[in-house]
Design a protein around this motif. Sequence first.
Motif, PDB file in Angstrom:
ATOM      1  N   LYS A   4       0.752  -1.251  -0.043  1.00 25.37           N
ATOM      2  CA  LYS A   4      -0.040   0.017  -0.037  1.00 25.37           C
ATOM      3  C   LYS A   4       0.736   1.259   0.131  1.00 25.37           C
ATOM      4  CE  LYS A   4      -3.515   2.224   2.749  1.00 25.37           C
ATOM      5  NZ  LYS A   4      -4.414   2.336   4.011  1.00 25.37           N
ATOM      6  N   ASP A   5       1.755   1.343   0.942  1.00 23.66           N
ATOM      7  CA  ASP A   5       2.745   2.594   1.127  1.00 23.66           C
ATOM      8  C   ASP A   5       3.271   2.577  -0.407  1.00 23.66           C
ATOM      9  OD1 ASP A   5       2.310   2.627   3.452  1.00 23.66           O
ATOM     10  OD2 ASP A   5       3.905   1.736   4.519  1.00 23.66           O
ATOM     11  N   CYS A   6       3.977   1.533  -0.854  1.00 21.80           N
ATOM     12  CA  CYS A   6       4.607   1.746  -2.577  1.00 21.80           C
ATOM     13  C   CYS A   6       3.499   2.292  -3.255  1.00 21.80           C
ATOM     14  CB  CYS A   6       5.079   0.265  -2.665  1.00 21.80           C
ATOM     15  SG  CYS A   6       6.621   0.238  -3.794  1.00 21.80           S
ATOM     16  N   ALA A   7       2.498   2.033  -3.325  1.00 19.32           N
ATOM     17  CA  ALA A   7       1.236   2.489  -4.332  1.00 19.32           C
ATOM     18  C   ALA A   7       1.435   4.067  -4.217  1.00 19.32           C
ATOM     19  CB  ALA A   7       0.100   1.642  -4.300  1.00 19.32           C
ATOM     20  N   LEU A  50       3.715   6.050  -3.104  1.00 18.54           N
ATOM     21  CA  LEU A  50       4.790   6.514  -3.609  1.00 18.54           C
ATOM     22  C   LEU A  50       5.088   6.802  -5.273  1.00 18.54           C
ATOM     23  CD1 LEU A  50       7.716   4.907  -1.155  1.00 18.54           C
ATOM     24  CD2 LEU A  50       6.824   7.320  -1.369  1.00 18.54           C
ATOM     25  N   PHE A  51       4.356   5.506  -5.687  1.00 17.50           N
ATOM     26  CA  PHE A  51       4.477   5.252  -7.299  1.00 17.50           C
ATOM     27  C   PHE A  51       3.394   6.419  -7.819  1.00 17.50           C
ATOM     28  CE2 PHE A  51       1.709   3.771 -10.601  1.00 17.50           C
ATOM     29  CZ  PHE A  51       2.429   3.967 -11.893  1.00 17.50           C
ATOM     30  N   LYS A  52       2.204   6.824  -7.121  1.00 16.16           N
ATOM     31  CA  LYS A  52       1.450   7.753  -7.692  1.00 16.16           C
ATOM     32  C   LYS A  52       2.017   9.343  -7.549  1.00 16.16           C
ATOM     33  CE  LYS A  52      -2.871  10.212  -6.598  1.00 16.16           C
ATOM     34  NZ  LYS A  52      -4.101  10.201  -5.877  1.00 16.16           N
ATOM     35  N   GLU A  53       2.874   9.428  -6.712  1.00 15.24           N
ATOM     36  CA  GLU A  53       3.609  10.833  -6.313  1.00 15.24           C
ATOM     37  C   GLU A  53       4.691  10.849  -7.386  1.00 15.24           C
ATOM     38  OE1 GLU A  53       5.473  13.578  -2.936  1.00 15.24           O
ATOM     39  OE2 GLU A  53       4.513  11.458  -2.364  1.00 15.24           O
ATOM     40  N   ALA A  54       5.262   9.785  -7.523  1.00 12.39           N
ATOM     41  CA  ALA A  54       6.451   9.475  -8.468  1.00 12.39           C
ATOM     42  C   ALA A  54       6.038   9.915  -9.874  1.00 12.39           C
ATOM     43  CB  ALA A  54       7.328   8.284  -8.385  1.00 12.39           C
ATOM     44  N   ALA A  55       5.110   9.141 -10.407  1.00 14.21           N
ATOM     45  CA  ALA A  55       4.623   9.552 -11.785  1.00 14.21           C
ATOM     46  C   ALA A  55       4.244  10.816 -11.886  1.00 14.21           C
ATOM     47  CB  ALA A  55       3.327   8.410 -11.935  1.00 14.21           C
ATOM     48  N   PHE A  56       3.396  11.562 -10.745  1.00 22.24           N
ATOM     49  CA  PHE A  56       2.799  12.646 -11.062  1.00 22.24           C
ATOM     50  C   PHE A  56       4.025  13.923 -10.989  1.00 22.24           C
ATOM     51  CE2 PHE A  56      -1.842  12.130  -9.848  1.00 22.24           C
ATOM     52  CZ  PHE A  56      -2.169  11.364 -10.846  1.00 22.24           C
ATOM     53  N   GLN A  75      13.023   5.581  -2.930  1.00 18.73           N
ATOM     54  CA  GLN A  75      11.965   5.017  -1.893  1.00 18.73           C
ATOM     55  C   GLN A  75      11.132   4.135  -2.237  1.00 18.73           C
ATOM     56  OE1 GLN A  75       9.608   8.206   0.194  1.00 18.73           O
ATOM     57  NE2 GLN A  75      11.110   9.707  -0.661  1.00 18.73           N
ATOM     58  N   VAL A  76      10.701   4.098  -3.515  1.00 15.03           N
ATOM     59  CA  VAL A  76      10.222   2.789  -4.101  1.00 15.03           C
ATOM     60  C   VAL A  76      11.129   1.555  -3.909  1.00 15.03           C
ATOM     61  CG1 VAL A  76       9.069   1.612  -6.029  1.00 15.03           C
ATOM     62  CG2 VAL A  76       8.518   4.163  -5.513  1.00 15.03           C
ATOM     63  N   ALA A  77      12.371   1.669  -4.486  1.00 16.72           N
ATOM     64  CA  ALA A  77      13.381   0.460  -4.334  1.00 16.72           C
ATOM     65  C   ALA A  77      13.657  -0.020  -2.913  1.00 16.72           C
ATOM     66  CB  ALA A  77      14.513   0.992  -5.078  1.00 16.72           C
ATOM     67  N   LYS A  78      13.539   1.081  -2.103  1.00 16.03           N
ATOM     68  CA  LYS A  78      13.724   0.667  -0.694  1.00 16.03           C
ATOM     69  C   LYS A  78      12.473  -0.316  -0.118  1.00 16.03           C
ATOM     70  CE  LYS A  78      15.031   2.521   3.645  1.00 16.03           C
ATOM     71  NZ  LYS A  78      13.824   2.155   4.650  1.00 16.03           N
ATOM     72  N   LEU A  79      11.328   0.355  -0.307  1.00 19.51           N
ATOM     73  CA  LEU A  79      10.400  -0.516  -0.012  1.00 19.51           C
ATOM     74  C   LEU A  79      10.070  -1.792  -0.437  1.00 19.51           C
ATOM     75  CD1 LEU A  79       7.278   2.271   0.560  1.00 19.51           C
ATOM     76  CD2 LEU A  79       7.913   0.396   2.204  1.00 19.51           C
ATOM     77  N   VAL A  98      -5.273   2.787 -10.648  1.00 13.19           N
ATOM     78  CA  VAL A  98      -4.821   1.433 -10.041  1.00 13.19           C
ATOM     79  C   VAL A  98      -4.202   1.521  -8.512  1.00 13.19           C
ATOM     80  CG1 VAL A  98      -3.766   1.047 -12.185  1.00 13.19           C
ATOM     81  CG2 VAL A  98      -2.298   2.112 -10.641  1.00 13.19           C
ATOM     82  N   ILE A  99      -4.521   2.901  -8.084  1.00 12.28           N
ATOM     83  CA  ILE A  99      -4.211   2.881  -6.577  1.00 12.28           C
ATOM     84  C   ILE A  99      -5.389   2.342  -5.637  1.00 12.28           C
ATOM     85  CG2 ILE A  99      -3.631   4.471  -4.982  1.00 12.28           C
ATOM     86  CD1 ILE A  99      -1.452   4.246  -7.026  1.00 12.28           C
TER      87      ILE A  99
END
Length: 203
Positions: free
Chosen positions: A7-10, A12-18, A34-38, A109-110
């Motif tokens: 859930k946390d990674c999702a 981060l993905f949204k914020e990274a994409a935007f 951060q995504v890679a670390k999670l 997808v979130i």
Amino acid sequence: RHADKVKDCAALFKEAAFSLLSGDHARFEALTDQVAKLESEADAVKRNIRNHLPRGILMPVDKFQFFDYLREQDKVLDEVEEAVFWLSFRPESLPGEIETEFRELVEAVIPPIEKLPELVMLAMDFFKSRSEDQRKRMKSLIYDIRQHEKEADLLERELKRNIFSKIKDALAVYHMIRMGEIVGNIADHAQNASDRMRAMIAK
């Protein structure tokens, strides 16, 4: 713990994409790390689960079904990491309509991913109590996840259609089509996980 990290990674993905779409490359790079670390932390949790279940342990569900669920939940993280990787190759500019539709797909997808920790918590209670009310709540949540996946699937198809009609550069077309597929896969694996859970609670 694994579902929470998914859930946390999702998020981060949204914020990274935007961030990338908005031109904030520094923020994108930080979020990618951060995504890679999670993802690495989630892998450690997954390995811990697999390595500490004794061969003869009695479980309320079939062990192979349990591992199948865990594998699908983990694939959500794999696809998020892959999506971030492909995003880093994004062309410098996209037609406004394409960018808007891609943002909508990312948004879509979130929700199914965010519901996975709740599904796991309900499952923990259900396998202790075998409450029919709890089972119904799980089935309702699984249905919601499936509906979210269907919405994401429709958005992915529409995005692909417009990519072919709006973008003329072949490399950009390939890149965006592949990006749409990878992002769509995120919701697919969330639904696959919920389907595995549905099988575990079936009478």
